[in-house]
Design a protein around this motif. Structure first.
Motif, PDB file in Angstrom:
ATOM      1  N   GLU A 117     -20.098  21.051 -50.899  1.00 19.13           N
ATOM      2  CA  GLU A 117     -19.789  20.618 -49.538  1.00 19.13           C
ATOM      3  C   GLU A 117     -18.463  21.239 -49.082  1.00 19.13           C
ATOM      4  OE1 GLU A 117     -19.286  16.413 -47.138  1.00 19.13           O
ATOM      5  OE2 GLU A 117     -19.957  16.371 -49.223  1.00 19.13           O
ATOM      6  N   ARG A 156     -18.768  24.921 -48.414  1.00 22.43           N
ATOM      7  CA  ARG A 156     -19.425  25.107 -47.127  1.00 22.43           C
ATOM      8  C   ARG A 156     -18.421  24.929 -45.977  1.00 22.43           C
ATOM      9  NH1 ARG A 156     -23.718  27.580 -45.768  1.00 22.43           N
ATOM     10  NH2 ARG A 156     -25.489  26.286 -45.319  1.00 22.43           N
ATOM     11  N   ALA A 213     -29.371  23.506 -47.674  1.00 20.12           N
ATOM     12  CA  ALA A 213     -30.074  23.298 -46.398  1.00 20.12           C
ATOM     13  C   ALA A 213     -29.771  21.906 -45.840  1.00 20.12           C
ATOM     14  CB  ALA A 213     -31.570  23.480 -46.602  1.00 20.12           C
ATOM     15  N   LEU A 236     -26.840  20.369 -46.276  1.00 25.81           N
ATOM     16  CA  LEU A 236     -25.406  20.208 -45.996  1.00 25.81           C
ATOM     17  C   LEU A 236     -25.094  20.458 -44.525  1.00 25.81           C
ATOM     18  CD1 LEU A 236     -23.450  21.911 -48.919  1.00 25.81           C
ATOM     19  CD2 LEU A 236     -23.639  19.500 -48.390  1.00 25.81           C
ATOM     20  N   PRO A 237     -24.082  19.737 -43.973  1.00 20.11           N
ATOM     21  CA  PRO A 237     -23.718  19.995 -42.572  1.00 20.11           C
ATOM     22  C   PRO A 237     -23.035  21.352 -42.422  1.00 20.11           C
ATOM     23  CG  PRO A 237     -22.230  18.385 -43.537  1.00 20.11           C
ATOM     24  CD  PRO A 237     -23.304  18.641 -44.549  1.00 20.11           C
TER      25      PRO A 237
END
Lengths: 296, 230
Positions: A202, A205, A293, A295-296
């Motif tokens: 996370e 990302r 896919a 994850l924000p």
């Protein structure tokens, strides 16, 4: 690439326990596959060995004499399918029977040396030992009119061939089933690994890492798990093979006519290694992508 | 890089979750180098607005320009580029506790392929800005809440992004530490970074007075344009 490997190594260090759990699952799956392959390879070798033993016995017509036998022998020896041919005279046949079956020796003695027919014992070349080839060869002998009977264990040749074919099909089918089960097993374990690292993914990302940057080390870890798992599995299989050799080496030739237990051929060892890499890397890639896919 | 001028422009942004509108017809302009609060009661849409800005969500309708680039229909492949131009700080810090302070901060540099030498130079420099000089090798997990938030800020600015978003950055720290966090954000803003802070802490906003975008039930009720333009 060095960066990817370095990050993979850091990931392994930080989640050493999960890495070894996943490696163990890969190894267990490969041991399962390898054991099955080992059984199939040895069964195929055994059946193929039995098939190699097939030879044709052609019993001469009683009306034919020594010269006819010799002429027939030389004609058959010249055929392309034939590896070796030997003439068994009635006397030799009687002696053989008396030696092997002492209980009938009295009857053979009473009937006289010519009671049993002369015969040719024919060994075919390896490439002509299939059921259809042996059938055709035997028919050609019968059609020559020289022989009263041609015997070659017809049923056995056919059964051995069918068994080999069935074994091959079963091998492929069960191999695929086990491989798919192994993929699911490893996939679920890798899912746990991904979940354990969700914070890291996370954050990566959020700071602008691309999918490739995030997935790269995962796949490298998967490859490492696959290779280590494959090595461990091959070690286990080798140990089991050696253990069985010690236990069964005396029994095998007597019970099954097999000389020894064979280990997996080089091609299968390589396939097991590549399979390990595949069932390590593929689920890692799939699980990583699925997680990304979400994850924000 | 993001050009000089209005750095963020939102036109009639609507964000809906099913039947519920989290943001309703929000239009906002934020100039380069501005520091702005996004404020309002719980559930007003502050975090939703920030999520739209850092690309975690896409608007249901409306247009969003960040640095002149339309990000209203941002695809997955363009997301990393947006986020490399934007630092984000969260209430819950989002640090990896088993890694050191230095390693946590360096993550943002590593993803852009920064050389090791650059990492070695930038990480201590940025820790110096947030008051954690010499703490590179401390495990992030053992830090206090305020220190963790300062590490998170260091990570957010280590790439020198033109925009810094902070979602309730003082929500998990005590009063004195909250002031320190705000002072750090203010210092970062003074270096030229556009800073947007979502908060409902009126005391802090009074102490550090900047334009307030006030949201109520997803509707912007105050502060839509920079003061000079208002």
């Amino acid at each position: 690439m060095i960066g990817v490997v370095r990050r993979a190594a850091r990931g392994i260090r930080e989640h050493l326990y999960l890495f070894f759990v996943a490696t163990g699952v890969v190894a267990a799956a490969l041991v399962l596959l390898g054991t099955f392959a080992l059984v199939v390879v040895n069964l195929q070798g055994l059946v193929a060995g039995w098939q190699q033993d097939v030879h044709v016995s052609a019993y001469f017509q009683p009306s034919l004499g020594v010269e006819d036998w010799a002429e027939a022998k030389s004609a058959i020896a010249g055929r392309v399918e034939v590896d070796a041919v030997s003439l068994v005279s009635p006397e030799e046949a009687a002696a053989w029977m008396t030696e092997r079956m002492p209980e009938v020796s009295e009857v053979v003695g009473e009937l006289g040396p010519s009671a049993l027919p002369a015969s040719l014992e024919i060994t075919l070349r390896a490439e002509h030992r299939g059921a259809e080839a042996v059938d055709a060869f035997a028919e050609s002998l019968s059609a020559s009119g020289r022989f009263a009977e041609v015997d070659y264990g017809r049923e056995w040749v056919g059964r051995a061939g069918s068994f080999l074919e069935l074994l091959g099909m079963l091998g492929v089918a069960l191999g695929v089933i086990i491989a798919v089960a192994a993929l699911f097993l490893v996939g679920n374990t890798i899912n746990l690994v991904v979940l354990a690292r969700r914070d890291e993914l996370e954050i990566l990302r959020l700071v602008g890492a691309t999918d490739g940057y995030i997935l790269g080390p995962f796949v490298v870890e998967g490859v490492a798990q696959g290779l280590l798992g494959a090595l461990a599995a091959l070690g286990c299989l080798q140990a089991v093979h050696r253990g069985l050799l010690v236990q069964l080496d005396d029994i095998l030739p007597l019970a099954f006519g097999a000389e020894s237990l064979h280990f997996l051929p080089a091609g299968l060892v390589l396939a097991l290694g590549l399979g390990g890499v595949l069932i390590g890397a593929l689920p890692a890639w799939v699980a990583g992508r699925r997680f990304l896919a979400r994850l924000p | 890089m993001i050009p000089i001028g209005p750095v963020i422009r939102l036109y009639h942004i609507v964000k809906s979750y099913g039947d519920r509108d989290a943001l309703r017809d929000v239009s906002v302009t934020v100039d380069k180098g501005e520091m702005v609060y996004i404020t309002g009661p719980s559930g007003a849409g502050k975090s939703t607005l920030l999520k739209l800005l850092y690309g975690a969500e896409l608007p249901s309708s409306g247009k969003m320009l960040i640095g002149g680039v339309d990000v209203s229909k941002l695809d997955r492949h363009s997301l990393p580029t947006l986020r490399r131009n934007m630092g984000v700080v969260f209430q819950d810090f989002k640090l990896l506790p088993r890694r050191t302070v230095g390693q946590n901060v360096a993550m943002a540099l590593e993803v852009i392929g920064a050389a090791e030498e650059q990492v070695r130079r930038r990480v201590p420099a940025v820790l110096n800005i947030v008051g954690l000089r010499g703490r590179e090798d401390d495990a992030a997990g053992v830090l206090s809440g305020g220190e963790k938030q300062r590490v998170a800020i260091a990570r957010a600015i280590v790439n020198d992004p033109p925009i810094l978003l902070a979602d309730e950055p003082t929500g998990n720290v005590d009063g004195a530490m909250a002031v320190e966090v705000m002072e750090i954000l203010q210092a970062i803003n003074l270096r030229g970074t556009t800073v947007l802070v979502a908060t409902h802490d009126v005391g802090l906003m009074d102490r550090f007075p900047y334009r307030r975008l006030r949201l109520v039930d997803g509707k912007l009720v105050a502060g839509a344009a920079p003061r000079a333009r208002a």
